[in-house]
Design an enzyme around this catalytic site. Structure first.
Site, short mmCIF file in Angstrom:
data_model
loop_
_atom_site.label_atom_id
_atom_site.label_comp_id
_atom_site.label_asym_id
_atom_site.label_seq_id
_atom_site.Cartn_x
_atom_site.Cartn_y
_atom_site.Cartn_z
N CYS A 119 0.84 -1.16 0.01
CA CYS A 119 -0.09 0.00 -0.13
C CYS A 119 1.04 1.16 0.03
CB CYS A 119 -0.89 0.13 1.23
SG CYS A 119 -2.31 1.25 1.17
N CYS A 129 -4.11 6.18 0.09
CA CYS A 129 -3.44 4.82 -0.38
C CYS A 129 -2.93 4.87 -1.71
CB CYS A 129 -4.68 3.86 -0.06
SG CYS A 129 -4.93 3.54 1.79
N LYS A 194 -12.28 -5.06 2.03
CA LYS A 194 -11.83 -4.42 3.26
C LYS A 194 -12.76 -3.08 3.30
CE LYS A 194 -7.89 -1.39 4.44
NZ LYS A 194 -6.40 -1.15 4.31
N ARG A 204 -3.23 3.57 12.42
CA ARG A 204 -2.78 4.88 11.79
C ARG A 204 -2.01 5.66 12.74
NH1 ARG A 204 -8.63 5.86 8.77
NH2 ARG A 204 -8.66 3.99 7.37
N LYS A 247 -11.66 -7.83 6.30
CA LYS A 247 -11.22 -6.75 7.34
C LYS A 247 -12.04 -5.84 7.64
CE LYS A 247 -7.12 -3.83 7.64
NZ LYS A 247 -6.45 -2.78 6.98
C1 PBG Z 1 -3.00 -0.03 4.78
C2 PBG Z 1 -3.43 -0.62 5.84
C3 PBG Z 1 -4.31 -0.37 7.06
C4 PBG Z 1 -4.47 -1.66 7.74
C5 PBG Z 1 -3.90 -2.54 7.36
N1 PBG Z 1 -3.40 -2.08 6.05
C6 PBG Z 1 -4.90 0.96 7.40
C7 PBG Z 1 -5.79 1.63 6.67
O1 PBG Z 1 -6.41 0.95 5.50
O2 PBG Z 1 -6.27 2.85 6.86
C8 PBG Z 1 -5.14 -1.51 9.07
C9 PBG Z 1 -4.57 -2.50 10.23
C10 PBG Z 1 -5.03 -2.45 11.59
O3 PBG Z 1 -5.89 -1.41 11.70
O4 PBG Z 1 -4.58 -3.19 12.33
N2 PBG Z 1 -3.81 0.52 3.91
#
Ligand code: PBG
Length: 327
Positions: A119, A129, A194, A204, A247
């Site tokens: 990402c 992203c 997601k 974050r 997720k």
């Molecule tokens: C990157 C990413 C994120 C998470 C995993 N990959 C953050 C987001 O999408 O803002 C979240 C993982 C977590 O909260 O444990 N895009």
């Protein structure tokens, strides 16, 4: 009382309960997320995730030894670069933090299975992203950068790549570039389903990747939707995903079950940062028993149908499975 069926019969004693159990778990299905930062000799606790740390590359062996001892031999790597820019160059630089970490890890621990999060958000100055066109995340302009990121991870030693950006077409773009470079055997675990979620809040903070303006609802899924999960799943399968991830996990058990029943590839679930932090905080307040909640939540995610679980509690879960407390 005259009763043909007495459900309590199978609940008598641990031996019988463990025999009649419907959900089986193994440390082999656990994956632990690891945050790696630039610098040396630092292990920094993440404020919103007590018990979770950012590691410099040289300090990784301490973590890896203890993970392997707990029975967890698969990790998901996240990089935290020192410098960010508008196009997330650090994500696909061969000198990037994840690339450096992979090179070192694979020297000492060739059998540790390394999956990388693909990402741009940790690497972009604006925290989105993908690359921007005005205030919009430009889907198609982002695809080649994601593919380049995946390729550079694999060149540095990644065993599997996991795109988490939610751009349309990214699995296909990554598969194509990996294949053109003869990495036909490297699997893609797609963060396929997601959702745009407040449960990513602590992550974050951990990764310094909060968007500088707006939010991620323009590319991550709306949590009111479930049929759309199948649309995402089907597209990713057609584009070449080998494993599909749902997720977050706990608020999305119905989605895990639906996806599992609809596809013929392994399903992964990511119990994300906010799920970890909620349990940790309530436990620290003395409101819940942490170990019992870890066991029950892990079992619920597997019961919903996931084949593998990414969790900040992976070492603890592995321990409880080994002790026979769950699984
Ligand atoms: C990157 C990413 C994120 C998470 C995993 N990959 C953050 C987001 O999408 O803002 C979240 C993982 C977590 O909260 O444990 N895009």
């Amino acid at each position: 009382m005259d009763m043909a069926q007495r459900p309590r019969r199978l609940r008598k004693g641990e031996v019988l309960r463990s025999l009649a159990r419907e959900t089986r778990m193994s440390p082999a299905s656990l994956i632990y997320p690891v945050f790696i930062k630039e610098g040396e000799n630092a292990v920094e606790e993440i404020a919103a995730m007590p018990g979770q740390f950012r590691y410099t590359v040289d300090r990784l062996p301490f973590l890896i030894e203890s993970l392997l001892k707990s029975g967890v031999d698969k990790i998901l790597l996240f990089g935290i670069p020192d410098e960010k820019d508008a196009v997330g160059s650090g994500a696909y630089s061969d000198e990037g933090i994840v690339q450096k970490a992979l090179t070192e890890i694979k020297k000492e621990y060739p059998s540790l299975y390394c999956i990388t999060d693909v990402c741009l958000c940790e690497y972009t100055s604006h925290g989105h992203c993908g690359v921007l066109s005005g205030h919009n995340v430009d889907n198609d302009a982002t695809l080649p950068l994601l593919a380049k990121t995946a390729l550079s991870h694999v060149r540095a030693g990644a065993d599997m790549v996991a795109p988490s950006d939610m751009m349309d077409g990214r699995v296909g773009a990554i598969r194509k570039l990996l294949d053109e470079n003869n990495y036909i055997d490297v699997p893609i675990m797609s963060y396929s389903v997601k959702y745009s979620s407040a449960f990513y809040g602590p992550f974050r903070e951990a990764a310094g990747s909060a968007p500088a303006f707006g939010d991620r609802r323009g590319y991550q899924m709306d949590y009111h939707n479930k049929r759309e999960a199948l649309k995402e799943a089907e597209l990713d399968l057609c584009e070449g995903a080998d494993i599909l991830m749902v997720k977050p996990a706990l608020s999305y058990l119905d989605v895990i079950q639906t996806v599992k029943n609809s596809v013929n590839v392994p399903v992964a679930a990511y119990s994300v940062s906010g799920e970890y932090s909620m349990i940790k905080a309530a436990a620290r307040m003395g409101f819940i028993d942490e170990a019992s909640i870890i066991c029950e939540t892990a079992a619920s995610i597997f019961r919903a149908g996931t084949d593998m679980l990414i969790s900040y509690y992976a070492p603890e879960i592995a321990g409880f499975i080994r002790e026979g407390r769950i699984g």
